[in-house]
Design a protein around this motif. Sequence first.
Motif, PDB file in Angstrom:
ATOM      1  N   THR A 236       0.732  -1.644   0.060  1.00 31.68           N
ATOM      2  CA  THR A 236      -0.076   0.280   0.184  1.00 31.68           C
ATOM      3  C   THR A 236       0.581   0.992  -0.311  1.00 31.68           C
ATOM      4  N   PRO A 237       1.552   1.758  -1.091  1.00 32.12           N
ATOM      5  CA  PRO A 237       3.157   2.537  -1.080  1.00 32.12           C
ATOM      6  C   PRO A 237       1.914   4.163  -1.011  1.00 32.12           C
ATOM      7  N   VAL A 238       0.650   3.961  -1.335  1.00 29.96           N
ATOM      8  CA  VAL A 238       0.166   5.736  -1.720  1.00 29.96           C
ATOM      9  C   VAL A 238      -0.015   6.139  -0.295  1.00 29.96           C
ATOM     10  N   ILE A 239      -0.148   5.187   0.301  1.00 29.73           N
ATOM     11  CA  ILE A 239      -0.885   5.540   2.206  1.00 29.73           C
ATOM     12  C   ILE A 239       1.174   6.084   3.107  1.00 29.73           C
ATOM     13  N   ILE A 240       1.913   5.604   2.938  1.00 29.94           N
ATOM     14  CA  ILE A 240       2.678   6.411   3.423  1.00 29.94           C
ATOM     15  C   ILE A 240       3.926   7.224   2.157  1.00 29.94           C
ATOM     16  N   LYS A 241       4.656   5.948   1.225  1.00 28.12           N
ATOM     17  CA  LYS A 241       5.924   6.196   0.421  1.00 28.12           C
ATOM     18  C   LYS A 241       5.775   7.440  -0.309  1.00 28.12           C
ATOM     19  N   TYR A 242       4.470   7.249  -1.184  1.00 30.54           N
ATOM     20  CA  TYR A 242       4.124   8.306  -2.539  1.00 30.54           C
ATOM     21  C   TYR A 242       3.922   9.421  -1.645  1.00 30.54           C
ATOM     22  N   PRO A 243       3.295   9.465  -1.094  1.00 28.69           N
ATOM     23  CA  PRO A 243       2.621  11.023   0.003  1.00 28.69           C
ATOM     24  C   PRO A 243       4.107  11.756   0.553  1.00 28.69           C
ATOM     25  N   PHE A 244       4.625  10.843   1.573  1.00 28.81           N
ATOM     26  CA  PHE A 244       6.154  11.078   2.478  1.00 28.81           C
ATOM     27  C   PHE A 244       7.323  11.903   0.618  1.00 28.81           C
ATOM     28  N   TRP A 245       7.503  10.838  -0.307  1.00 34.67           N
ATOM     29  CA  TRP A 245       7.694  11.584  -1.405  1.00 34.67           C
ATOM     30  C   TRP A 245       7.415  12.658  -2.118  1.00 34.67           C
ATOM     31  N   ARG A 246       6.444  13.265  -2.221  1.00 34.90           N
ATOM     32  CA  ARG A 246       5.232  14.100  -2.852  1.00 34.90           C
ATOM     33  C   ARG A 246       6.343  14.958  -1.371  1.00 34.90           C
ATOM     34  N   MET A 247       5.695  15.309  -0.263  1.00 38.94           N
ATOM     35  CA  MET A 247       5.904  16.504   0.704  1.00 38.94           C
ATOM     36  C   MET A 247       7.353  16.150   0.947  1.00 38.94           C
ATOM     37  N   THR A 248       8.123  15.396   0.635  1.00 34.39           N
ATOM     38  CA  THR A 248       9.686  16.265   0.372  1.00 34.39           C
ATOM     39  C   THR A 248       9.846  16.961  -1.007  1.00 34.39           C
ATOM     40  N   GLU A 249       9.246  16.739  -2.102  1.00 37.58           N
ATOM     41  CA  GLU A 249       9.551  17.366  -3.406  1.00 37.58           C
ATOM     42  C   GLU A 249       9.117  19.126  -3.106  1.00 37.58           C
ATOM     43  N   ARG A 250       7.896  18.771  -2.395  1.00 42.11           N
ATOM     44  CA  ARG A 250       7.272  20.029  -2.305  1.00 42.11           C
ATOM     45  C   ARG A 250       8.171  20.814  -0.600  1.00 42.11           C
ATOM     46  N   ASN A 251       9.114  20.498  -0.544  1.00 37.96           N
ATOM     47  CA  ASN A 251      10.036  21.171   0.944  1.00 37.96           C
ATOM     48  C   ASN A 251      11.344  20.976   0.618  1.00 37.96           C
ATOM     49  N   PRO A 252      11.580  21.888   0.623  1.00 38.65           N
ATOM     50  CA  PRO A 252      13.512  22.539   0.103  1.00 38.65           C
ATOM     51  C   PRO A 252      14.106  21.120   1.478  1.00 38.65           C
ATOM     52  N   LYS A 253      13.340  22.013   2.611  1.00 38.13           N
ATOM     53  CA  LYS A 253      13.938  21.456   4.224  1.00 38.13           C
ATOM     54  C   LYS A 253      13.619  20.338   4.704  1.00 38.13           C
ATOM     55  N   ALA A 254      12.807  19.286   4.204  1.00 33.21           N
ATOM     56  CA  ALA A 254      12.423  18.591   4.240  1.00 33.21           C
ATOM     57  C   ALA A 254      13.613  17.355   4.493  1.00 33.21           C
ATOM     58  N   VAL A 255      13.181  16.087   4.193  1.00 31.90           N
ATOM     59  CA  VAL A 255      13.812  14.990   4.482  1.00 31.90           C
ATOM     60  C   VAL A 255      13.618  13.518   4.607  1.00 31.90           C
ATOM     61  N   TYR A 256      13.653  13.305   3.477  1.00 29.59           N
ATOM     62  CA  TYR A 256      13.106  11.959   3.444  1.00 29.59           C
ATOM     63  C   TYR A 256      13.689  10.374   4.095  1.00 29.59           C
ATOM     64  N   ALA A 257      14.215   9.827   5.372  1.00 31.97           N
ATOM     65  CA  ALA A 257      14.309   8.806   5.700  1.00 31.97           C
ATOM     66  C   ALA A 257      14.041   7.498   5.385  1.00 31.97           C
ATOM     67  N   SER A 258      14.803   6.668   4.733  1.00 31.85           N
ATOM     68  CA  SER A 258      14.282   5.501   4.034  1.00 31.85           C
ATOM     69  C   SER A 258      15.018   4.012   5.212  1.00 31.85           C
ATOM     70  N   ILE A 259      14.621   3.658   6.531  1.00 30.94           N
ATOM     71  CA  ILE A 259      15.402   2.576   6.578  1.00 30.94           C
ATOM     72  C   ILE A 259      14.505   0.793   6.038  1.00 30.94           C
ATOM     73  N   ASN A 260      15.261   0.061   5.453  1.00 30.09           N
ATOM     74  CA  ASN A 260      14.166  -0.727   5.152  1.00 30.09           C
ATOM     75  C   ASN A 260      15.039  -1.454   4.444  1.00 30.09           C
ATOM     76  N   LEU A 261      15.174  -3.047   4.955  1.00 27.13           N
ATOM     77  CA  LEU A 261      16.243  -4.094   4.487  1.00 27.13           C
ATOM     78  C   LEU A 261      16.176  -4.498   3.040  1.00 27.13           C
ATOM     79  N   GLY A 262      17.115  -4.368   2.463  1.00 25.26           N
ATOM     80  CA  GLY A 262      16.519  -4.958   0.805  1.00 25.26           C
ATOM     81  C   GLY A 262      15.787  -4.027   0.026  1.00 25.26           C
ATOM     82  N   GLU A 263      14.703  -2.966   0.058  1.00 28.62           N
ATOM     83  CA  GLU A 263      14.175  -2.439   0.113  1.00 28.62           C
ATOM     84  C   GLU A 263      14.343   0.027   0.303  1.00 28.62           C
ATOM     85  N   ALA A 264      15.330  -0.345   0.177  1.00 32.66           N
ATOM     86  CA  ALA A 264      15.001   1.286   0.901  1.00 32.66           C
ATOM     87  C   ALA A 264      15.749   2.078  -0.773  1.00 32.66           C
ATOM     88  N   ILE A 265      14.409   2.437  -1.128  1.00 34.15           N
ATOM     89  CA  ILE A 265      14.269   3.778  -2.310  1.00 34.15           C
ATOM     90  C   ILE A 265      13.941   5.424  -2.246  1.00 34.15           C
TER      91      ILE A 265
END
Length: 290
Positions: A236-265
């Motif tokens: 269900t990437p539409v609940i967390i992943k895609y919105p996190f990417w979109r909000m990071t893209e809109r805010n130059p001060k934002a940081v997107y961090a992913s901790i995920n064994l084998g799937e950190a993209i």
Amino acid sequence: MYSRTWTKKSTKDCSKELERLQKALREADAVVVGAGAGLSAAAGFSYSGARFEAYFSDFAAKYGFHDMYMGGFYPYETPEEYWAYWSRYIFINRYMDAPKPVYDELLQLVSGKDYFVITTNVDHCFQKAGFDKKRLFYTQGDYGLFQCSEPCCQETFDNETVVREMVGCQKNMKIPTELVPVCPHCGRPMTMNLRCDDTFVQDEGWRKAAERYEKFLRTRKDQRIIFLELGVGYNTPVIIKYPFWRMTERNPKAVYASINLGEAITMQEIETQSVLLDMDIGEALRQLTR
Ligand SMILES: [Zn+2]
């Protein structure tokens, strides 16, 4: 945005990425944690292997299941057998403590910070670890709640007492008929309050949490904010992943961090704002809280 290029960083140097994340956390005004199944897996909630064998060897022998998910999809012939299975499932995944203290370490990491958690997990681990309930939005429901299967009402019902009874009283993979849960309003069968289809009940607590999450994001949208994604896969990437990417893209001060064994993209457009840790979440949190 979903067709854009995804990028994955080299996994050789997690220590540099850990340092970047540590610095970002120190400087952040706010942290939004997004947690998926990988976080509970890191906490030891495995749905197969020894944990499955310990609690479901009788079901495994009768039906040939190899993990708890498969058993959850089986169309049992009687409600007594269905609830024998599900009461055990709910009991060990909702009412027993997680084998490893990963949620406690996460709480330690964000405590004292302005944080909010959104999760697709339904195992209540955040509440059990002591996260502030007002800073928590569990979008997909809770194993600890029943709802009417129709549903005839937008209500949920705490199931701890009856689930413990079902586990304690079952024999030969069946619960006593009188324990089969029915809706107190219409008498139809109860079901788990999980988002599987459009019968999912969004009760008062769910709606308030959704509002709080929306407000948190709205009132901090220009701040130095970290979107910390933990163990979110592609169910269900539409609940967390895609919105996190979109909000990071809109805010130059934002940081997107992913901790995920084998799937950190991440996606190319926010690569410089991204911290990617391809490692065990528990290990990463231990290092971050050290
Ligand atoms: Zn009902």
